[in-house]
Motif scaffolding. Sequence first.
Motif, PDB file in Angstrom:
ATOM      1  N   SER A 160      -0.586  -0.546   4.102  1.00  0.00           N
ATOM      2  CA  SER A 160      -0.144  -1.785   3.450  1.00  0.00           C
ATOM      3  C   SER A 160      -0.700  -2.003   2.033  1.00  0.00           C
ATOM      4  O   SER A 160      -0.018  -2.653   1.225  1.00  0.00           O
ATOM      5  CB  SER A 160      -0.466  -2.982   4.345  1.00  0.00           C
ATOM      6  N   HIS A 193      -4.852   0.947   6.661  1.00  0.00           N
ATOM      7  CA  HIS A 193      -3.402   0.982   6.851  1.00  0.00           C
ATOM      8  C   HIS A 193      -2.763   1.337   5.514  1.00  0.00           C
ATOM      9  O   HIS A 193      -3.454   1.436   4.495  1.00  0.00           O
ATOM     10  CB  HIS A 193      -2.869  -0.360   7.393  1.00  0.00           C
ATOM     11  N   GLU A 213       4.567   3.062   5.528  1.00  0.00           N
ATOM     12  CA  GLU A 213       4.836   1.667   5.228  1.00  0.00           C
ATOM     13  C   GLU A 213       6.226   1.599   4.614  1.00  0.00           C
ATOM     14  O   GLU A 213       6.648   2.533   3.935  1.00  0.00           O
ATOM     15  CB  GLU A 213       3.813   1.216   4.166  1.00  0.00           C
ATOM     16  N   GLN A 244       0.271   6.750   8.692  1.00  0.00           N
ATOM     17  CA  GLN A 244       1.228   5.650   8.796  1.00  0.00           C
ATOM     18  C   GLN A 244       2.288   5.827   7.727  1.00  0.00           C
ATOM     19  O   GLN A 244       2.095   6.537   6.747  1.00  0.00           O
ATOM     20  CB  GLN A 244       0.536   4.303   8.519  1.00  0.00           C
ATOM     21  N   GLY A 288       5.068  -1.248   9.146  1.00  0.00           N
ATOM     22  CA  GLY A 288       4.117  -0.143   9.161  1.00  0.00           C
ATOM     23  C   GLY A 288       4.215   0.548  10.506  1.00  0.00           C
ATOM     24  O   GLY A 288       4.238  -0.106  11.551  1.00  0.00           O
ATOM     25  N   ARG A 329      -9.462   4.622  10.878  1.00  0.00           N
ATOM     26  CA  ARG A 329     -10.132   3.584  11.659  1.00  0.00           C
ATOM     27  C   ARG A 329     -11.084   4.237  12.639  1.00  0.00           C
ATOM     28  O   ARG A 329     -10.788   5.316  13.153  1.00  0.00           O
ATOM     29  CB  ARG A 329      -9.125   2.741  12.453  1.00  0.00           C
TER      30      ARG A 329
HETATM   31  N1  PHE Z   1      -0.394  -2.702   8.476  1.00  0.00           N
HETATM   32  C1  PHE Z   1      -0.065  -3.037   9.848  1.00  0.00           C
HETATM   33  C2  PHE Z   1      -0.946  -2.227  10.783  1.00  0.00           C
HETATM   34  O1  PHE Z   1      -1.540  -1.271  10.363  1.00  0.00           O
HETATM   35  C3  PHE Z   1       1.356  -2.761  10.157  1.00  0.00           C
HETATM   36  C4  PHE Z   1       2.291  -3.625   9.379  1.00  0.00           C
HETATM   37  C5  PHE Z   1       2.772  -3.231   8.152  1.00  0.00           C
HETATM   38  C6  PHE Z   1       2.715  -4.854   9.873  1.00  0.00           C
HETATM   39  C7  PHE Z   1       3.657  -4.033   7.439  1.00  0.00           C
HETATM   40  C8  PHE Z   1       3.580  -5.651   9.185  1.00  0.00           C
HETATM   41  C9  PHE Z   1       4.046  -5.247   7.971  1.00  0.00           C
HETATM   42  O2  PHE Z   1      -1.044  -2.508  11.957  1.00  0.00           O
END
Ligand code: PHE
Length: 358
Positions: free
Chosen positions: A176, A174, A215, A213, A312, A200
């Motif tokens: 994040s 992700h 963020e 994605q 995200g 993934r």
């Molecule tokens: N990183 C999470 C995901 O890939 C998404 C997310 C980002 C959720 C930031 C909360 C805050 O599913």
Amino acid sequence: MDDLVELERDLTAAVAAAADLEALERLRVAALGKKGTLTERMKTLGALDPDTRKAVGARLNAAKDALADAIAARRTALAEVALEAKLAAERIDVTLAPHPAQAGRIHPVSQVIDEITEIFADMGFAVAEGPDIEEDFYNFTALNMPPEHPARQMHDTFYLPARADGTQMVLRTHTSPVQIRTMLAGPPPHRVICPGRTFRLDSDQTHTPMFHQVEALVIDRAIHMGHLKGAIEHFARTFFEVPRVTMRFRPSYFPFTEPSAEVDIGCDRSGGTIRIGEGSDWLEIMGCGMVHPNVLRACNLDPDEWQGFAFGMGIDRIAMLKYGAPDLRAFFASDLRWLRHYGFSCLDVPTLAQGLSR
Ligand code: PHE
């Protein structure tokens, strides 16, 4: 008779020397046209005695035929020269780069990233980036997922071969980890969006092993969920270019946010197409929440002083929604026909002032 021989010689010589098709046509009219030299000579035949008329008539006809042949030959030659000149003038160097407006197309994912960036730039967000190949620490541990944390299994992670010390890097699952990199890179306040590739182990009509994605992270004093909701709502309205978007926050779980929610936007699927904004159906567009105190602590921030929100969102999914592409796998198949259909001109730069997608 003799002057006829001379006349034919002069006329054929002039024809052979005609510089272009227009000059040739003028010569033709001057000799063979209604008032042409040879035509006029034909008109004098009637005044001659029968024998002379026969002889001169035959000679005249031969002269006309010879001249017509000469004209035809010259016309062919001149046409060839004209064609050569045209070909030379219209010559294209196919190795020259075409005008950019006619060349490649911008991929819908790139276009949507630009649109998202434009919307958030207007709200004061900077763009932050991180590497695709990421340390386990940024992808998991610092995001409140220590080793053995069960949430790690929510991600079907691609691991790189173990290093000498046994640790493994990952293809980030992700965006994040860019939260962590941003908070460790400098003091708050932070207001960033982080678009990029994520990975993934998953593949079907709506999943590809590589996807995108974006963020968002805001860290400041006294930040609460109202800020989160306002930002998302403004984004959704602007992005989908509709005056109103109904939204639903469903309680959810992410290790790095507390509370956590998943956001659905209202849509209408009646009539075969999806209309975003209002309707009796819901579409999930992102995960979000308030940054978990443990995440702040991992980044040396005091949770009593600093708070923030993060979300995200899957870029490919919302690109599919906005531009009506049915199969995510086609996004990455590199089929030029697909790209010509769904792609954007490089001159269609999304701006809030002129409209995101014109
Ligand atoms: N990183 C999470 C995901 O890939 C998404 C997310 C980002 C959720 C930031 C909360 C805050 O599913």
